[in-house]
Design a protein around this motif. Structure first.
Motif, PDB file in Angstrom:
ATOM      1  N   THR A 428       0.833  -1.208   0.000  1.00 51.83           N
ATOM      2  CA  THR A 428       0.000   0.000   0.000  1.00 51.83           C
ATOM      3  C   THR A 428       0.863   1.251   0.000  1.00 51.83           C
ATOM      4  OG1 THR A 428      -1.656  -1.229   1.267  1.00 51.83           O
ATOM      5  CG2 THR A 428      -1.887   1.153   1.201  1.00 51.83           C
ATOM      6  N   LEU A 429       1.984   1.218   0.683  1.00 50.88           N
ATOM      7  CA  LEU A 429       2.882   2.375   0.725  1.00 50.88           C
ATOM      8  C   LEU A 429       3.374   2.734  -0.668  1.00 50.88           C
ATOM      9  CD1 LEU A 429       4.394   4.264   2.782  1.00 50.88           C
ATOM     10  CD2 LEU A 429       6.295   2.683   2.608  1.00 50.88           C
ATOM     11  N   VAL A 430       3.601   1.724  -1.492  1.00 48.38           N
ATOM     12  CA  VAL A 430       4.084   1.967  -2.855  1.00 48.38           C
ATOM     13  C   VAL A 430       2.942   2.330  -3.799  1.00 48.38           C
ATOM     14  CG1 VAL A 430       5.200   0.886  -4.847  1.00 48.38           C
ATOM     15  CG2 VAL A 430       6.096   0.494  -2.546  1.00 48.38           C
ATOM     16  N   ASN A 431       1.869   1.569  -3.766  1.00 47.32           N
ATOM     17  CA  ASN A 431       0.785   1.751  -4.741  1.00 47.32           C
ATOM     18  C   ASN A 431      -0.108   2.944  -4.428  1.00 47.32           C
ATOM     19  OD1 ASN A 431       1.804  -0.591  -5.804  1.00 47.32           O
ATOM     20  ND2 ASN A 431      -0.202  -1.481  -6.236  1.00 47.32           N
ATOM     21  N   PRO A 438      -1.841   0.073   8.267  1.00 48.51           N
ATOM     22  CA  PRO A 438      -1.301  -1.035   9.082  1.00 48.51           C
ATOM     23  C   PRO A 438      -1.619  -2.386   8.467  1.00 48.51           C
ATOM     24  CG  PRO A 438      -3.243  -0.083  10.126  1.00 48.51           C
ATOM     25  CD  PRO A 438      -2.906   0.809   8.973  1.00 48.51           C
ATOM     26  N   GLY A 439      -0.660  -3.305   8.545  1.00 49.29           N
ATOM     27  CA  GLY A 439      -0.854  -4.645   8.031  1.00 49.29           C
ATOM     28  C   GLY A 439      -1.507  -5.552   9.059  1.00 49.29           C
ATOM     29  N   VAL A 454       4.214  -7.766   6.560  1.00 49.92           N
ATOM     30  CA  VAL A 454       2.768  -7.945   6.730  1.00 49.92           C
ATOM     31  C   VAL A 454       2.039  -7.055   5.738  1.00 49.92           C
ATOM     32  CG1 VAL A 454       2.825  -8.627   9.154  1.00 49.92           C
ATOM     33  CG2 VAL A 454       2.805  -6.214   8.566  1.00 49.92           C
ATOM     34  N   PHE A 455       0.744  -7.380   5.501  1.00 47.71           N
ATOM     35  CA  PHE A 455      -0.001  -6.700   4.450  1.00 47.71           C
ATOM     36  C   PHE A 455      -1.420  -6.427   4.921  1.00 47.71           C
ATOM     37  CE2 PHE A 455       3.070  -9.747   2.830  1.00 47.71           C
ATOM     38  CZ  PHE A 455       3.931  -8.909   2.146  1.00 47.71           C
ATOM     39  N   TYR A 471       9.441  -4.322  -4.806  1.00 45.30           N
ATOM     40  CA  TYR A 471       8.681  -3.474  -3.881  1.00 45.30           C
ATOM     41  C   TYR A 471       9.569  -2.947  -2.762  1.00 45.30           C
ATOM     42  CZ  TYR A 471       4.172  -4.568  -5.992  1.00 45.30           C
ATOM     43  OH  TYR A 471       3.115  -4.642  -6.869  1.00 45.30           O
ATOM     44  N   ILE A 472      10.520  -3.730  -2.307  1.00 40.40           N
ATOM     45  CA  ILE A 472      11.427  -3.257  -1.251  1.00 40.40           C
ATOM     46  C   ILE A 472      12.240  -2.066  -1.735  1.00 40.40           C
ATOM     47  CG2 ILE A 472      13.462  -3.903   0.100  1.00 40.40           C
ATOM     48  CD1 ILE A 472      12.316  -6.747   0.244  1.00 40.40           C
ATOM     49  N   SER A 473      12.720  -2.122  -2.968  1.00 41.29           N
ATOM     50  CA  SER A 473      13.481  -0.987  -3.523  1.00 41.29           C
ATOM     51  C   SER A 473      12.584   0.233  -3.716  1.00 41.29           C
ATOM     52  CB  SER A 473      14.122  -1.397  -4.850  1.00 41.29           C
ATOM     53  OG  SER A 473      13.124  -1.756  -5.801  1.00 41.29           O
TER      54      SER A 473
END
Length: 629
Positions: A428-431, A438-439, A454-455, A471-473
């Motif tokens: 969610t932080l990326v998209n 919160p996950g 977590v998601f 996604y981590i990058s």
């Protein structure tokens, strides 16, 4: 470039930034300036390439950008950074806070203690003055009344005279300084225990009322502090849920909102500000709850100690000091523990109060009414409601064969797992362009490269798991643009090597990685249990290797009758023995010669009155006797 030179250069840039901010009437700490230098360098929009050299123009640009960032008015992002810096500088673990409290007490009493231990009395007036100083020291250290209160001084004086009369000052003066300081601490504990016992015995009641003994802080301030922290936490959580609902509505893919209608960037900064405040308040709340729990335990222990003292002393005229003094000291120790908890709660409350000014900017920009207008008909959900709604979506382990997933029923201590991004959904932080959602660990926790993610939904989990490195990058890129997320998402380790060390010389890079190696050593007992010593134990693996090669080499040798360490217990042994025999020693023994035995016969001894006695010699001759033998 050497590390020492790099540190001197970074300090120079920080001093310059602090000076320029002071010229604009804005006081900035060195820590905040250093954090802002790192934030500006990490932001790719500023064009600082860590792989190229840094010119003087680049240094000037770096300083100006940092100053402009620090001079911003009404910036929730800057307030969040200031909040983080303040909290890092003033909050630490419980043990370290208690140690700081003890150091503060020692520092406050150092002057009085030095006057007592260094004094050289010569007159009676000086002796009385020294005794009064000892009483002052005891009152200040025990925190039981003020040295200016006559009643308190009289109580302390009477208690001190019962265990340390003035006549003992002569013995005290000849002690070395270290022993004097120790005796002062012992006297403080004894006097404090005696005063507590006297106060508890004043009423003459069977049960001891601790409320009259406890400082007013525990009855008045303690409930207020804990309730204030809980109240502020509820407000911050409610505000965070409202910001989250607004951003969810505005960042939906099918949203028809115009770009200039609402400042989404400021909304995200405000959400980050409130979420960081929530995290800090939860830490303070946990410490405050532990303090309250410890206070209740110490109260029970104090009541038990006073009851035991009362049973020991009771109506006796004299009690052995070896029996009652340890009880006084134990009572005083419990009282000191209560004082520590009070000071600790006071520190936590001060931190809470000093966090409030860092929430002003977001509160001024977005009022409650404005947020309600943005929400419209949208429903505000709490974090617990979101988790409840998404708990039905579970990862099926049978379908996930290429990755490792952790579920509550298959993982021990599931709720204590160290989650990446502080429990925030990275997908969610990326998209959603920086939305903090919160996950839910109950959906499933992804384990990737020894880190746990977590998601917020099953869809987000599957999408993230399809390409986790990508996604981590992307999350790292988002964090570089918003440096306040580094601490909120607990990414210190990932960006720890990106510490700017300032003005470089030609041919040198902008960033210098910190030295993370150090010399260390450890000692391990070879035989922790002395009764089970293995004589053949060998710690050196190279020695074991040498022995193995030696044994392997022996396999190629011809067997001979040589005795070895390995064979001496398996060989055939023959031993010649002699049976015990009779033995005697030659020694002297008694003997005798064969000589005649004298014999005489007398006839006529009775029967005849006038008869004559006839004597007949019957002894045999020697010759005849020897022949017979």
């Amino acid at each position: 470039m050497s590390r020492a030179y790099a540190e001197s250069v970074i300090k120079k840039i920080i001093r310059e930034i602090v000076y320029k901010c002071a010229m604009r009437e804005n006081v900035v700490s060195d820590t905040l300036a250093a954090f802002m230098v790192r934030a500006v360098v990490l932001d790719p929009r500023n064009g600082f390439n860590v792989d190229r050299t840094l010119t003087k123009q680049d240094v000037h640009k770096l300083e100006e950008l940092c100053v402009d960032k620090l001079m911003e008015n009404g910036s929730p992002s800057l307030d969040t950074i200031k909040m983080q810096v303040y909290f890092d500088m003033n909050y630490t673990s419980r043990c370290e806070l208690l140690e700081e409290i003890h150091q503060m007490v020692e520092s406050r009493l150092s002057t009085v203690s030095r006057e007592i231990t260094d004094s050289r009395v010569k007159t009676c007036e000086e002796l009385d003055s020294l005794y009064r100083k000892i009483i002052t020291y005891i009152l200040l250290r025990s925190s039981m009344g003020s040295p200016t209160d006559i009643t308190t001084v009289q109580e302390a004086t009477a208690a001190l005279q019962s265990v340390f009369p003035k006549t003992e000052l002569g013995v005290f003066m000849v002690l070395i300084k270290k022993d004097k300081e120790q005796q002062l601490r012992d006297l403080t504990m004894l006097v404090t225990g005696i005063r507590l016992f006297n106060k508890a015995s004043e009423k003459g009641q069977e049960e001891i009322d601790l409320h009259e003994l406890m400082p007013k802080f525990f009855d008045e301030a303690l409930p207020v502090i804990t309730e204030s922290i809980e109240s502020e936490l509820r407000v911050s959580q409610s505000l965070a849920w409202k910001y989250t609902a607004v951003l969810e509505k505005l960042t939906e893919p099918d949203s028809q909102r115009g770009e200039s209608d609402v400042p989404i960037v400021l909304l995200k900064q405000a959400l980050c500000n409130v979420r960081q405040h929530e995290v800090f308040l939860k830490m303070l709340q946990a410490d405050a709850c532990l303090c309250v729990k410890n206070v209740e335990i110490l109260k029970t222990e104090l009541s038990s100690q006073l009851k035991q003292l009362k049973e020991t002393v009771q109506s006796r005229r004299a009690v052995p000091t070896g029996k009652v003094f340890p009880l006084f000291k134990a009572t005083s120790k419990v009282w000191s523990g209560l004082q520590d908890e009070a000071e600790l709660l006071n520190i936590l409350n001060n931190i809470r109060l000093n966090l409030q000014p860092h929430l002003i900017s977001q509160a001024k920009i977005f009022s409650e009414a404005y947020l309600d207008v943005l929400l419209g008909a949208s429903v505000v959900k709490s974090d617990e409601q979101r988790m409840t709604e998404s708990s039905d979506e579970r990862i099926v382990l049978a379908d996930m064969t290429t990755q490792e997933w952790l579920l509550p029923e298959t993982t021990a201590a599931f709720h204590d797992l160290p989650l990446q991004y502080n429990g925030v959904c990275g997908y969610t932080l990326v998209n959603r362009d920086g939305l903090l959602l919160p996950g839910n660990p109950h959906i499933g926790v992804l384990k990737h490269k020894e880190k746990l993610y977590v998601f917020s939904s099953k869809k987000a989990a599957l999408e993230f798991a399809s390409s986790p490195d990508t996604y981590i990058s992307k999350v790292a890129e988002k964090v570089k643009i918003s440096p306040e997320l580094i601490q909120l998402l607990k990414l210190h380790q990932q960006f720890s090597s990106d510490s700017p060390y300032a003005e470089m010389q030609p041919g040198e890079t902008l960033l210098v990685k910190p030295i993370i190696k150090c010399e260390s050593g450890t000692q391990t007992d070879i035989h922790p249990v002395e009764t089970n010593i293995d004589k053949s134990y060998e710690w050196n693996e190279w020695e074991l290797r040498r022995k193995a090669l030696k044994l392997a080499d022996l396999m190629t040798k011809v067997t001979c009758s040589a005795q070895t360490d390995l064979s001496h217990m398996r060989r055939e042994n023959v031993t010649q023995t002699w049976l015990p025999k009779d033995a005697a020693c030659q020694s002297k023994r008694d003997g005798e010669s064969n000589v005649p035995k004298p014999q005489v016969y007398l006839a006529g001894l009775r029967g005849q009155r006038d008869g004559h006695l006839v004597k007949t010699k019957l002894t045999r001759s020697v010759d005849e006797q020897s022949i017979k033998s």
